[in-house]
Enzyme design. Sequence first.
Site, PDB file in Angstrom:
ATOM      1  CE  LYS A   1      -4.152  -3.980   1.242  1.00 53.10           C
ATOM      2  NZ  LYS A   1      -4.851  -3.094   2.173  1.00 53.10           N
TER       3      LYS A   1
ATOM      4  CB  CYS B   1      -1.956  -2.501   5.251  1.00 50.25           C
ATOM      5  SG  CYS B   1      -3.645  -1.832   5.176  1.00 50.25           S
TER       6      CYS B   1
ATOM      7  CG  ASP C   1      -1.976  -1.107   1.157  1.00 45.18           C
ATOM      8  OD1 ASP C   1      -1.878  -1.975   0.273  1.00 45.18           O
ATOM      9  OD2 ASP C   1      -2.880  -1.119   2.015  1.00 45.18           O
TER      10      ASP C   1
ATOM     11  CG  HIS D   1      -8.284   5.576   2.637  1.00 46.65           C
ATOM     12  ND1 HIS D   1      -9.278   5.406   3.585  1.00 46.65           N
ATOM     13  CD2 HIS D   1      -7.734   4.348   2.450  1.00 46.65           C
ATOM     14  CE1 HIS D   1      -9.302   4.130   3.965  1.00 46.65           C
ATOM     15  NE2 HIS D   1      -8.392   3.467   3.287  1.00 46.65           N
TER      16      HIS D   1
END
Length: 198
Positions: A105, A144, A19, A80
């Site tokens: 994801k 994450c 990410d 976001h």
Amino acid sequence: MPSDAPTTPRAGDALLLVDVQNDFLPGGNLAVSHGDEIIPPLNRLIQSFSRRSLPIFATRDWHPPQHCSFHEQAGPWPPHCVAGTQGAAFPANLALPHDTAIVSKATTVDQDAYSGFGGTELHYQLRGAGARRLFVGGLATDYCVLNTVRDAVAKGYEVLLLTDAVRAVDVQPGDGDRAVDEMQKLGASLIASAQVAD
């Protein structure tokens, strides 16, 4: 503390970037403090893996506009990484090669996923690439990255956490440090990017 032993990427290794997206960088909608500092070490690792023709994977949040994690839907976060927006894009100075495997994801309204393995084909793609050991960096350490490492270890991968290529949200002070401690207790090894051979 990270190990000081040098490490050379080899067959069976993969680089996994979690990410690294504009909305998680300074100026983004859900900015991680100093998140931009991870890009230079990650770029060096990208070059190292590319030179050896080793696989590189990059996960990304790819949310619909009304995603369940957003404040408007009573979720914990501001909007976001809405799919297709500049905030969801990888930063221009992250030198991802054209053959990077992109893993999206949390792509449906009603399902969140902190882990790169959550509801994705990441495990099958890694297995297909012959990956057994993962070098992991990205954002954020305490969300994450932590959840991706938890799942990676549970699925039998050896994990090397790139300590200078992660940054934490730290909603509660010390969350990032606690996440690193947990990952290490789960079996992840801590390593600085400078220990990885060019």
